[in-house]
Write an enzyme that holds these catalytic residues in place. Structure first.
Site, PDB file in Angstrom:
ATOM      1  N   LYS A 204     -17.204  -7.117   6.224  1.00 14.50           N
ATOM      2  CA  LYS A 204     -15.959  -7.695   6.735  1.00 14.50           C
ATOM      3  C   LYS A 204     -15.842  -7.437   8.232  1.00 14.50           C
ATOM      4  O   LYS A 204     -16.341  -6.450   8.746  1.00 14.50           O
ATOM      5  CB  LYS A 204     -14.749  -7.057   6.041  1.00 14.50           C
ATOM      6  CG  LYS A 204     -14.553  -7.460   4.602  1.00 14.50           C
ATOM      7  CD  LYS A 204     -13.260  -6.861   4.071  1.00 14.50           C
ATOM      8  CE  LYS A 204     -12.985  -7.282   2.642  1.00 14.50           C
ATOM      9  NZ  LYS A 204     -11.725  -6.697   2.154  1.00 14.50           N
TER      10      LYS A 204
ATOM     11  N   SER B 187      -2.889  -7.574   3.046  1.00 17.09           N
ATOM     12  CA  SER B 187      -3.218  -7.424   4.463  1.00 17.09           C
ATOM     13  C   SER B 187      -3.455  -8.787   5.106  1.00 17.09           C
ATOM     14  O   SER B 187      -3.067  -9.023   6.252  1.00 17.09           O
ATOM     15  CB  SER B 187      -4.441  -6.530   4.633  1.00 17.09           C
ATOM     16  OG  SER B 187      -4.157  -5.216   4.209  1.00 17.09           O
TER      17      SER B 187
ATOM     18  N   ARG C 131      -1.963  -6.611  -8.993  1.00 18.24           N
ATOM     19  CA  ARG C 131      -0.871  -7.558  -8.803  1.00 18.24           C
ATOM     20  C   ARG C 131      -0.774  -8.555  -9.942  1.00 18.24           C
ATOM     21  O   ARG C 131       0.232  -9.229 -10.087  1.00 18.24           O
ATOM     22  CB  ARG C 131      -1.044  -8.302  -7.489  1.00 18.24           C
ATOM     23  CG  ARG C 131      -0.872  -7.398  -6.282  1.00 18.24           C
ATOM     24  CD  ARG C 131      -1.114  -8.139  -5.015  1.00 18.24           C
ATOM     25  NE  ARG C 131      -2.549  -8.134  -4.746  1.00 18.24           N
ATOM     26  CZ  ARG C 131      -3.082  -8.229  -3.550  1.00 18.24           C
ATOM     27  NH1 ARG C 131      -2.329  -8.396  -2.497  1.00 18.24           N
ATOM     28  NH2 ARG C 131      -4.381  -8.195  -3.384  1.00 18.24           N
TER      29      ARG C 131
ATOM     30  N   HIS D 225       0.839  -1.202   0.000  1.00 19.52           N
ATOM     31  CA  HIS D 225       0.000   0.000   0.000  1.00 19.52           C
ATOM     32  C   HIS D 225       0.876   1.255   0.000  1.00 19.52           C
ATOM     33  O   HIS D 225       0.622   2.208  -0.745  1.00 19.52           O
ATOM     34  CB  HIS D 225      -0.906   0.056   1.238  1.00 19.52           C
ATOM     35  CG  HIS D 225      -1.946  -0.996   1.306  1.00 19.52           C
ATOM     36  ND1 HIS D 225      -2.189  -1.726   2.445  1.00 19.52           N
ATOM     37  CD2 HIS D 225      -2.844  -1.437   0.381  1.00 19.52           C
ATOM     38  CE1 HIS D 225      -3.185  -2.572   2.234  1.00 19.52           C
ATOM     39  NE2 HIS D 225      -3.597  -2.420   0.988  1.00 19.52           N
TER      40      HIS D 225
END
Length: 157
Positions: A41, A128, A90, A17
């Site tokens: 979440k 994360s 990614r 990040h």
């Protein structure tokens, strides 16, 4: 002044990040890091802690603001007069998903562009979730996340 928004849950902020935020700060005068409130979440860190960790990790960068948000990202960007969203990718799966989100956001806010920044090889594997798993199993997260994150994990134990 040009403004970009970098959204995410940042639970917790990672070195990946930070790389994207740093790169975004070279592209725009103002980078708003939009910390999402995601009711679907169960975050490890509460919203205020996530914002505080981001503030600590980005304090050396000019023009970076940490702002919590809830709701539609396209509306948040409009409210903050942002011209673009910054999204990290990614790989191909991320790109496909981010292109779809870009089209939705552009439909909701036709003046909003999306800038896809590919992750560098040294951070592309970091998420994360990985940081949390490594910490849970007593692993060293110093190459994965800023020092303030490790300290916050320790304080929560």
């Amino acid at each position: 002044m040009n403004t970009v928004v970098f959204p995410g849950s940042f639970d917790p902020v990672t070195n990946g990040h930070l790389d994207l935020i740093t790169r975004a700060s070279c592209l725009a005068d103002r980078v708003i890091v939009a910390v999402a409130i995601n009711s679907s979440k169960k975050p490890w860190f509460d919203l205020q802690t996530r914002c505080d960790l981001l503030s600590e990790a980005t304090k050396h960068l000019n023009g970076v603001e940490i702002v919590p948000f809830n709701g539609l990202l396209a509306e948040f960007a409009k409210t903050h007069q942002a011209q673009a969203l910054i999204r990290g990718i990614r790989g191909g799966t991320d790109a496909d998903y981010e292109i779809q989100l870009s089209q939705v956001n552009h439909t909701l806010n036709p003046e909003l562009e999306t800038i896809l920044l590919p992750a560098h090889a040294r951070t592309a594997f970091i998420s994360s979730t990985i940081v949390k798993e490594v910490f849970k199993h007593q692993g060293d997260i110093s190459l994965l996340a800023p020092a303030c994150v490790q300290q916050a994990f320790i304080e929560q134990q």
